[in-house]
Design a protein around this motif. Structure first.
Motif, PDB file in Angstrom:
ATOM      1  N   SER A  43       0.836  -1.191   0.000  1.00 23.89           N
ATOM      2  CA  SER A  43       0.000   0.000   0.000  1.00 23.89           C
ATOM      3  C   SER A  43       0.876   1.249   0.000  1.00 23.89           C
ATOM      4  N   ASP A  44       1.994   1.192   0.709  1.00 27.37           N
ATOM      5  CA  ASP A  44       2.927   2.316   0.698  1.00 27.37           C
ATOM      6  C   ASP A  44       3.514   2.508  -0.695  1.00 27.37           C
ATOM      7  N   ALA A  45       3.764   1.401  -1.399  1.00 31.00           N
ATOM      8  CA  ALA A  45       4.261   1.486  -2.775  1.00 31.00           C
ATOM      9  C   ALA A  45       3.205   2.119  -3.683  1.00 31.00           C
ATOM     10  N   ILE A  46       1.938   1.783  -3.465  1.00 34.49           N
ATOM     11  CA  ILE A  46       0.856   2.390  -4.246  1.00 34.49           C
ATOM     12  C   ILE A  46       0.856   3.906  -4.046  1.00 34.49           C
ATOM     13  N   THR A  47       0.999   4.341  -2.790  1.00 36.02           N
ATOM     14  CA  THR A  47       1.050   5.775  -2.493  1.00 36.02           C
ATOM     15  C   THR A  47       2.260   6.429  -3.146  1.00 36.02           C
ATOM     16  N   LEU A  48       3.405   5.766  -3.096  1.00 38.19           N
ATOM     17  CA  LEU A  48       4.623   6.269  -3.733  1.00 38.19           C
ATOM     18  C   LEU A  48       4.384   6.589  -5.204  1.00 38.19           C
ATOM     19  N   CYS A  49       3.576   5.764  -5.853  1.00 40.43           N
ATOM     20  CA  CYS A  49       3.315   5.909  -7.287  1.00 40.43           C
ATOM     21  C   CYS A  49       2.178   6.882  -7.588  1.00 40.43           C
ATOM     22  N   GLY A  50       1.675   7.549  -6.562  1.00 43.67           N
ATOM     23  CA  GLY A  50       0.564   8.472  -6.767  1.00 43.67           C
ATOM     24  C   GLY A  50      -0.778   7.777  -6.778  1.00 43.67           C
ATOM     25  N   GLY A  51      -0.804   6.510  -6.362  1.00 45.70           N
ATOM     26  CA  GLY A  51      -2.058   5.773  -6.300  1.00 45.70           C
ATOM     27  C   GLY A  51      -2.747   5.947  -4.959  1.00 45.70           C
ATOM     28  N   ARG A  52      -3.997   5.522  -4.886  1.00 46.14           N
ATOM     29  CA  ARG A  52      -4.771   5.565  -3.647  1.00 46.14           C
ATOM     30  C   ARG A  52      -5.395   4.194  -3.431  1.00 46.14           C
ATOM     31  N   ASN A  53      -4.976   3.513  -2.389  1.00 52.75           N
ATOM     32  CA  ASN A  53      -5.522   2.208  -2.051  1.00 52.75           C
ATOM     33  C   ASN A  53      -6.971   2.389  -1.591  1.00 52.75           C
ATOM     34  N   VAL A  54      -7.926   1.871  -2.356  1.00 49.72           N
ATOM     35  CA  VAL A  54      -9.338   2.117  -2.051  1.00 49.72           C
ATOM     36  C   VAL A  54      -9.799   1.410  -0.782  1.00 49.72           C
ATOM     37  N   PHE A  55      -8.986   0.466  -0.278  1.00 50.00           N
ATOM     38  CA  PHE A  55      -9.364  -0.238   0.948  1.00 50.00           C
ATOM     39  C   PHE A  55      -8.347   0.000   2.069  1.00 50.00           C
ATOM     40  N   ALA A  56      -7.676   1.135   2.030  1.00 42.15           N
ATOM     41  CA  ALA A  56      -6.638   1.437   3.017  1.00 42.15           C
ATOM     42  C   ALA A  56      -7.179   1.482   4.443  1.00 42.15           C
ATOM     43  N   ALA A  57      -8.437   1.849   4.612  1.00 41.89           N
ATOM     44  CA  ALA A  57      -8.995   2.048   5.954  1.00 41.89           C
ATOM     45  C   ALA A  57      -9.494   0.755   6.607  1.00 41.89           C
ATOM     46  N   LEU A  58      -9.505  -0.343   5.866  1.00 39.30           N
ATOM     47  CA  LEU A  58     -10.044  -1.588   6.418  1.00 39.30           C
ATOM     48  C   LEU A  58      -9.104  -2.205   7.454  1.00 39.30           C
ATOM     49  N   ARG A  59      -9.653  -3.090   8.258  1.00 36.53           N
ATOM     50  CA  ARG A  59      -8.889  -3.909   9.198  1.00 36.53           C
ATOM     51  C   ARG A  59      -9.303  -5.349   8.983  1.00 36.53           C
ATOM     52  N   PRO A  60      -8.437  -6.328   9.141  1.00 33.73           N
ATOM     53  CA  PRO A  60      -7.027  -6.295   9.532  1.00 33.73           C
ATOM     54  C   PRO A  60      -6.125  -5.926   8.358  1.00 33.73           C
ATOM     55  N   PRO A  61      -4.788  -6.142   8.472  1.00 32.89           N
ATOM     56  CA  PRO A  61      -3.875  -5.777   7.379  1.00 32.89           C
ATOM     57  C   PRO A  61      -4.196  -6.447   6.050  1.00 32.89           C
ATOM     58  N   VAL A  62      -4.708  -7.695   6.099  1.00 32.72           N
ATOM     59  CA  VAL A  62      -5.106  -8.389   4.868  1.00 32.72           C
ATOM     60  C   VAL A  62      -6.579  -8.766   5.017  1.00 32.72           C
ATOM     61  N   PRO A  63      -7.472  -7.833   4.741  1.00 31.57           N
ATOM     62  CA  PRO A  63      -8.897  -8.077   4.963  1.00 31.57           C
ATOM     63  C   PRO A  63      -9.549  -8.887   3.841  1.00 31.57           C
ATOM     64  N   THR A  64     -10.602  -9.582   4.215  1.00 27.11           N
ATOM     65  CA  THR A  64     -11.453 -10.286   3.260  1.00 27.11           C
ATOM     66  C   THR A  64     -12.628  -9.375   2.917  1.00 27.11           C
ATOM     67  N   LEU A  65     -13.041  -9.366   1.653  1.00 26.12           N
ATOM     68  CA  LEU A  65     -14.131  -8.490   1.246  1.00 26.12           C
ATOM     69  C   LEU A  65     -14.965  -9.154   0.163  1.00 26.12           C
ATOM     70  N   SER A  66     -16.012  -8.514  -0.227  1.00 21.02           N
ATOM     71  CA  SER A  66     -16.930  -9.065  -1.218  1.00 21.02           C
ATOM     72  C   SER A  66     -16.692  -8.421  -2.578  1.00 21.02           C
ATOM     73  N   THR A  67     -17.161  -9.100  -3.610  1.00 22.46           N
ATOM     74  CA  THR A  67     -17.103  -8.521  -4.949  1.00 22.46           C
ATOM     75  C   THR A  67     -17.891  -7.220  -4.994  1.00 22.46           C
ATOM     76  N   GLU A  68     -19.000  -7.187  -4.267  1.00 20.80           N
ATOM     77  CA  GLU A  68     -19.835  -5.980  -4.239  1.00 20.80           C
ATOM     78  C   GLU A  68     -19.059  -4.782  -3.679  1.00 20.80           C
ATOM     79  N   ALA A  69     -18.170  -5.033  -2.715  1.00 20.63           N
ATOM     80  CA  ALA A  69     -17.367  -3.938  -2.143  1.00 20.63           C
ATOM     81  C   ALA A  69     -16.421  -3.357  -3.188  1.00 20.63           C
ATOM     82  N   VAL A  70     -15.872  -4.232  -4.036  1.00 25.24           N
ATOM     83  CA  VAL A  70     -14.981  -3.752  -5.101  1.00 25.24           C
ATOM     84  C   VAL A  70     -15.776  -2.947  -6.119  1.00 25.24           C
ATOM     85  N   LEU A  71     -16.957  -3.448  -6.480  1.00 28.11           N
ATOM     86  CA  LEU A  71     -17.794  -2.734  -7.435  1.00 28.11           C
ATOM     87  C   LEU A  71     -18.175  -1.352  -6.898  1.00 28.11           C
TER      88      LEU A  71
END
Length: 305
Positions: free
Chosen positions: A197-225
């Motif tokens: 995620s830090d590498a994404i920021t370095l490149c000017g990117g924004r991690n759309v799930f940066a605020a989630l917990r834990p460090p490697v969270p599980t999510l749904s396809t609907e959340a990505v959409l």
């Protein structure tokens, strides 16, 4: 197990004698612990591929007497005896190698295994860089423990220069919303505490799930959409290729309304460069930056698939 039990007793005696001696070298690990050795380490064991890379880069490769599966870089690491993997360690073999320092992957090695390692009374250095700059810090700290400060500082300085050049070039460019896919079943990503995620920021990117917990969270396809990322990134198999193929990003084409799909921004990067927190992460970050820059161009031109 008799040999293992005997060595525990031997190691405990050694640890007691070391405790009364003048501290030779000392460094802080990624768990915040101060690791103190009577003298620079001479027999080191690595319990993660990224730690193996750090050890070699810090000038301690000649001291490495054991490591785990998938420790394939640099090529010299292939000749080092294997003592298990991140899921299971051969504790008797570790004891027989009589290490004076063990470099542990803080959250990658099983806690039960770590507890057993503590019984050896051998110093443990926990390695888990969370930020790109932590890689350089890890190199200099390990160099202190190995007595290879000059080599470690040179490697750290070269890495810092590479990261600084990327930051200067890309960090202030137009932001790109990024979804980093770790796995597909279940669907997993990374939060803002992870080094990728830090590498994404370095490149000017924004991690759309940066605020989630834990460090490697599980999510749904609907959340990505709902997040509607402009780029989807994953890692391709390197030496750490799993038992089944990594998720094919092509499956996201089933949702053409996704900005990343509409603009053709589905990217895969060598996992050994992007997922290992070692000096080669600078190469992985460079590729990531180039991919996100391509996403900016496609967004500007309105390219669709």
């Amino acid at each position: 197990m008799r040999r293992f039990a005997a060595f525990i007793a031997y190691a405990a005696c050694v640890a007691c004698s070391i405790g009364t001696a003048h501290a030779g070298v000392s460094a802080t690990d990624d768990a915040g612990n101060t690791v103190t050795l009577d003298a620079p380490a001479q027999r080191v064991i690595s319990l993660a591929p990224h730690a193996t890379e750090l050890i070699y880069a810090a000038g301690g490769g000649a001291k490495l007497v054991g490591t785990v599966s998938y420790s394939d870089y640099p090529p010299a690491a292939l000749k080092v005896p294997r003592i298990g993997d991140n899921r299971a360690l051969d504790l008797e073999r570790i004891a027989a190698l009589k290490p004076d320092l063990i470099v542990v992957w803080r959250h990658g090695n099983a806690q039960q295994q770590i507890d057993r390692l503590r019984d050896l009374h051998i110093p443990l250095f926990f390695s888990e860089p969370h930020r790109l700059d932590d890689v350089a810090t890890s190199l200099t700290r390990l160099g202190t423990l190995f007595g290879t400060d000059t080599a470690a500082r040179a490697a750290a300085d070269a890495y810092r220069r590479d990261i600084a050049q990327l930051r200067t070039r890309y960090a202030q460019r137009a932001p790109v919303r990024v979804f980093y896919e770790v796995w597909d079943q279940p669907l997993m990503t990374i939060n803002g505490e992870q080094i990728i995620s830090d590498a994404i920021t370095l490149c000017g990117g924004r991690n759309v799930f940066a605020a989630l917990r834990p460090p490697v969270p599980t999510l749904s396809t609907e959340a990505v959409l709902a997040a509607n990322p402009e780029a989807i990134v994953t890692a391709t198999p390197g030496a750490t290729a799993p038992d089944r193929p990594l998720p094919a990003l092509d499956r996201w084409r089933a949702w053409p309304q996704l900005a990343a799909v509409a603009q053709g921004n589905l990217f895969a990067i060598d996992g050994d460069l992007l997922s290992r927190a070692g000096p080669r992460l600078a190469q992985g970050a460079e590729q990531l930056c180039k991919d996100l820059d391509q996403a900016r161009v496609r967004d500007a031109t309105g390219k669709t698939n």
